[in-house]
Design a protein around this motif. Structure first.
Motif, PDB file in Angstrom:
ATOM      1  N   LEU A 220      19.014  49.077 -23.969  1.00  0.00           N
ATOM      2  CA  LEU A 220      18.682  47.778 -23.375  1.00  0.00           C
ATOM      3  C   LEU A 220      17.263  47.801 -22.817  1.00  0.00           C
ATOM      4  CD1 LEU A 220      19.380  44.929 -22.415  1.00  0.00           C
ATOM      5  CD2 LEU A 220      20.385  45.966 -20.366  1.00  0.00           C
ATOM      6  N   LEU A 221      16.902  48.883 -22.173  1.00  0.00           N
ATOM      7  CA  LEU A 221      15.546  49.024 -21.646  1.00  0.00           C
ATOM      8  C   LEU A 221      14.530  48.953 -22.784  1.00  0.00           C
ATOM      9  CD1 LEU A 221      13.718  49.608 -19.241  1.00  0.00           C
ATOM     10  CD2 LEU A 221      14.165  52.031 -19.574  1.00  0.00           C
ATOM     11  N   GLU A 222      14.836  49.605 -23.890  1.00  0.00           N
ATOM     12  CA  GLU A 222      13.930  49.587 -25.051  1.00  0.00           C
ATOM     13  C   GLU A 222      13.791  48.178 -25.616  1.00  0.00           C
ATOM     14  OE1 GLU A 222      11.127  50.987 -27.500  1.00  0.00           O
ATOM     15  OE2 GLU A 222      12.082  52.133 -25.911  1.00  0.00           O
ATOM     16  N   LEU A 223      14.890  47.435 -25.692  1.00  0.00           N
ATOM     17  CA  LEU A 223      14.817  46.055 -26.185  1.00  0.00           C
ATOM     18  C   LEU A 223      13.926  45.193 -25.290  1.00  0.00           C
ATOM     19  CD1 LEU A 223      18.492  45.368 -27.319  1.00  0.00           C
ATOM     20  CD2 LEU A 223      16.461  45.635 -28.759  1.00  0.00           C
TER      21      LEU A 223
ATOM     22  N   ILE B  32      17.378  63.758 -18.006  1.00  0.00           N
ATOM     23  CA  ILE B  32      16.065  63.455 -18.578  1.00  0.00           C
ATOM     24  C   ILE B  32      15.984  61.987 -18.981  1.00  0.00           C
ATOM     25  CG2 ILE B  32      14.510  63.932 -20.508  1.00  0.00           C
ATOM     26  CD1 ILE B  32      14.550  66.077 -18.303  1.00  0.00           C
ATOM     27  N   MET B  33      17.071  61.423 -19.523  1.00  0.00           N
ATOM     28  CA  MET B  33      17.077  59.993 -19.848  1.00  0.00           C
ATOM     29  C   MET B  33      16.826  59.173 -18.588  1.00  0.00           C
ATOM     30  SD  MET B  33      19.932  59.110 -22.747  1.00  0.00           S
ATOM     31  CE  MET B  33      21.329  59.491 -21.729  1.00  0.00           C
ATOM     32  N   GLY B  34      17.456  59.560 -17.490  1.00  0.00           N
ATOM     33  CA  GLY B  34      17.270  58.841 -16.237  1.00  0.00           C
ATOM     34  C   GLY B  34      15.856  58.943 -15.708  1.00  0.00           C
ATOM     35  N   ILE B  35      15.278  60.131 -15.781  1.00  0.00           N
ATOM     36  CA  ILE B  35      13.903  60.313 -15.330  1.00  0.00           C
ATOM     37  C   ILE B  35      12.955  59.489 -16.199  1.00  0.00           C
ATOM     38  CG2 ILE B  35      12.042  62.015 -15.124  1.00  0.00           C
ATOM     39  CD1 ILE B  35      14.274  64.031 -14.301  1.00  0.00           C
ATOM     40  N   ALA B  36      13.228  59.450 -17.510  1.00  0.00           N
ATOM     41  CA  ALA B  36      12.403  58.626 -18.406  1.00  0.00           C
ATOM     42  C   ALA B  36      12.480  57.158 -18.002  1.00  0.00           C
ATOM     43  CB  ALA B  36      12.847  58.813 -19.851  1.00  0.00           C
ATOM     44  N   ALA B  37      13.672  56.683 -17.688  1.00  0.00           N
ATOM     45  CA  ALA B  37      13.832  55.279 -17.297  1.00  0.00           C
ATOM     46  C   ALA B  37      13.107  54.982 -15.987  1.00  0.00           C
ATOM     47  CB  ALA B  37      15.312  54.925 -17.181  1.00  0.00           C
ATOM     48  N   LEU B  38      13.169  55.902 -15.039  1.00  0.00           N
ATOM     49  CA  LEU B  38      12.465  55.695 -13.768  1.00  0.00           C
ATOM     50  C   LEU B  38      10.947  55.740 -13.970  1.00  0.00           C
ATOM     51  CD1 LEU B  38      14.793  57.775 -11.441  1.00  0.00           C
ATOM     52  CD2 LEU B  38      14.644  55.277 -11.623  1.00  0.00           C
ATOM     53  N   ALA B  39      10.484  56.603 -14.876  1.00  0.00           N
ATOM     54  CA  ALA B  39       9.048  56.630 -15.197  1.00  0.00           C
ATOM     55  C   ALA B  39       8.620  55.310 -15.823  1.00  0.00           C
ATOM     56  CB  ALA B  39       8.740  57.799 -16.127  1.00  0.00           C
TER      57      ALA B  39
ATOM     58  N   TRP C  58       9.234  37.057 -13.316  1.00  0.00           N
ATOM     59  CA  TRP C  58      10.689  37.264 -13.377  1.00  0.00           C
ATOM     60  C   TRP C  58      11.061  38.234 -14.485  1.00  0.00           C
ATOM     61  CZ3 TRP C  58      13.283  36.181 -17.807  1.00  0.00           C
ATOM     62  CH2 TRP C  58      12.702  35.285 -18.701  1.00  0.00           C
ATOM     63  N   PHE C  59      10.322  38.204 -15.601  1.00  0.00           N
ATOM     64  CA  PHE C  59      10.603  39.162 -16.676  1.00  0.00           C
ATOM     65  C   PHE C  59      10.297  40.574 -16.211  1.00  0.00           C
ATOM     66  CE2 PHE C  59       9.475  41.636 -20.427  1.00  0.00           C
ATOM     67  CZ  PHE C  59      10.619  41.455 -21.195  1.00  0.00           C
ATOM     68  N   THR C  60       9.196  40.731 -15.483  1.00  0.00           N
ATOM     69  CA  THR C  60       8.836  42.044 -14.948  1.00  0.00           C
ATOM     70  C   THR C  60       9.896  42.538 -13.971  1.00  0.00           C
ATOM     71  OG1 THR C  60       6.495  41.541 -15.211  1.00  0.00           O
ATOM     72  CG2 THR C  60       7.056  43.324 -13.719  1.00  0.00           C
ATOM     73  N   ILE C  61      10.391  41.641 -13.128  1.00  0.00           N
ATOM     74  CA  ILE C  61      11.419  42.032 -12.153  1.00  0.00           C
ATOM     75  C   ILE C  61      12.697  42.449 -12.863  1.00  0.00           C
ATOM     76  CG2 ILE C  61      12.915  41.145 -10.321  1.00  0.00           C
ATOM     77  CD1 ILE C  61      10.446  39.527  -9.354  1.00  0.00           C
ATOM     78  N   VAL C  62      13.100  41.696 -13.895  1.00  0.00           N
ATOM     79  CA  VAL C  62      14.299  42.066 -14.665  1.00  0.00           C
ATOM     80  C   VAL C  62      14.098  43.418 -15.329  1.00  0.00           C
ATOM     81  CG1 VAL C  62      15.675  41.466 -16.703  1.00  0.00           C
ATOM     82  CG2 VAL C  62      15.103  39.704 -15.029  1.00  0.00           C
ATOM     83  N   LEU C  63      12.946  43.621 -15.932  1.00  0.00           N
ATOM     84  CA  LEU C  63      12.661  44.893 -16.596  1.00  0.00           C
ATOM     85  C   LEU C  63      12.670  46.043 -15.600  1.00  0.00           C
ATOM     86  CD1 LEU C  63      11.990  46.271 -19.238  1.00  0.00           C
ATOM     87  CD2 LEU C  63       9.635  45.575 -18.961  1.00  0.00           C
ATOM     88  N   LEU C  64      12.071  45.833 -14.427  1.00  0.00           N
ATOM     89  CA  LEU C  64      12.101  46.862 -13.382  1.00  0.00           C
ATOM     90  C   LEU C  64      13.532  47.159 -12.941  1.00  0.00           C
ATOM     91  CD1 LEU C  64       9.095  45.862 -11.123  1.00  0.00           C
ATOM     92  CD2 LEU C  64       9.406  48.035 -12.290  1.00  0.00           C
ATOM     93  N   ALA C  65      14.329  46.112 -12.737  1.00  0.00           N
ATOM     94  CA  ALA C  65      15.715  46.303 -12.292  1.00  0.00           C
ATOM     95  C   ALA C  65      16.512  47.084 -13.325  1.00  0.00           C
ATOM     96  CB  ALA C  65      16.375  44.957 -12.011  1.00  0.00           C
ATOM     97  N   VAL C  66      16.377  46.725 -14.590  1.00  0.00           N
ATOM     98  CA  VAL C  66      17.106  47.443 -15.646  1.00  0.00           C
ATOM     99  C   VAL C  66      16.654  48.894 -15.696  1.00  0.00           C
ATOM    100  CG1 VAL C  66      17.435  47.623 -18.144  1.00  0.00           C
ATOM    101  CG2 VAL C  66      17.616  45.406 -17.030  1.00  0.00           C
ATOM    102  N   ALA C  67      15.347  49.138 -15.602  1.00  0.00           N
ATOM    103  CA  ALA C  67      14.845  50.514 -15.666  1.00  0.00           C
ATOM    104  C   ALA C  67      15.354  51.342 -14.494  1.00  0.00           C
ATOM    105  CB  ALA C  67      13.312  50.508 -15.691  1.00  0.00           C
ATOM    106  N   VAL C  68      15.319  50.786 -13.299  1.00  0.00           N
ATOM    107  CA  VAL C  68      15.767  51.532 -12.114  1.00  0.00           C
ATOM    108  C   VAL C  68      17.278  51.773 -12.171  1.00  0.00           C
ATOM    109  CG1 VAL C  68      16.038  51.412  -9.607  1.00  0.00           C
ATOM    110  CG2 VAL C  68      13.844  50.842 -10.660  1.00  0.00           C
ATOM    111  N   ILE C  69      18.052  50.742 -12.500  1.00  0.00           N
ATOM    112  CA  ILE C  69      19.515  50.908 -12.566  1.00  0.00           C
ATOM    113  C   ILE C  69      19.897  51.895 -13.665  1.00  0.00           C
ATOM    114  CG2 ILE C  69      21.674  49.716 -13.104  1.00  0.00           C
ATOM    115  CD1 ILE C  69      20.436  47.264 -11.625  1.00  0.00           C
ATOM    116  N   ALA C  70      19.287  51.741 -14.850  1.00  0.00           N
ATOM    117  CA  ALA C  70      19.580  52.673 -15.943  1.00  0.00           C
ATOM    118  C   ALA C  70      19.184  54.088 -15.556  1.00  0.00           C
ATOM    119  CB  ALA C  70      18.844  52.244 -17.215  1.00  0.00           C
ATOM    120  N   GLY C  71      18.012  54.231 -14.923  1.00  0.00           N
ATOM    121  CA  GLY C  71      17.548  55.555 -14.516  1.00  0.00           C
ATOM    122  C   GLY C  71      18.460  56.200 -13.494  1.00  0.00           C
TER     123      GLY C  71
END
Length: 122
Positions: free
Chosen positions: A40-43, A98-105, A4-17
């Protein structure tokens, strides 16, 4: 690593990206919201570092390459910092992209880290 932590982290990264890429392509300069999304992604990545340190101590070691896992984790943790730093220095719409691409990466790296921790056979 907890699923679930991985899923939350993935969701935040994709949405932020996606938010950052769309805002950048729409001509928006980095706003507090876009920078905050990566913060938030960094945290969450810092929390993942803590989990990765504690998990083996409580009997949940990774099943794949530990070196590969930590390379992905350190890289994923540095990408949002680099994206935010560039956005704050440049303040252009392209830095938002670039911030978005970084988040998607980071999202791709997080899924790979999850696969290393839980799926691969050592």
């Amino acid at each position: 690593m907890i699923l679930w932590f991985t899923i939350v982290l993935l969701a935040v990264a994709v949405i932020a990206g996606l938010f950052c890429v769309i805002a950048g392509l729409a001509g928006r300069r980095p706003s507090d919201f876009t920078v905050g999304a990566l913060a938030l992604l960094e945290l969450l990545l810092i929390a993942q570092i803590v989990v990765a340190i504690v998990a083996p101590l409580v009997g949940n070691p990774p099943t794949g390459s530990l070196l590969e896992f930590w390379v992905y984790l350190v890289s994923a943790a540095l990408l949002p910092i680099a994206g935010v730093a560039w956005a704050l220095l440049e303040r252009s719409r392209w830095s938002t992209v670039i911030m978005g691409i970084a988040a998607l990466a980071v999202a791709v790296m997080v899924w790979r880290m999850h696969a290393i921790w839980t799926i691969q056979i050592a």
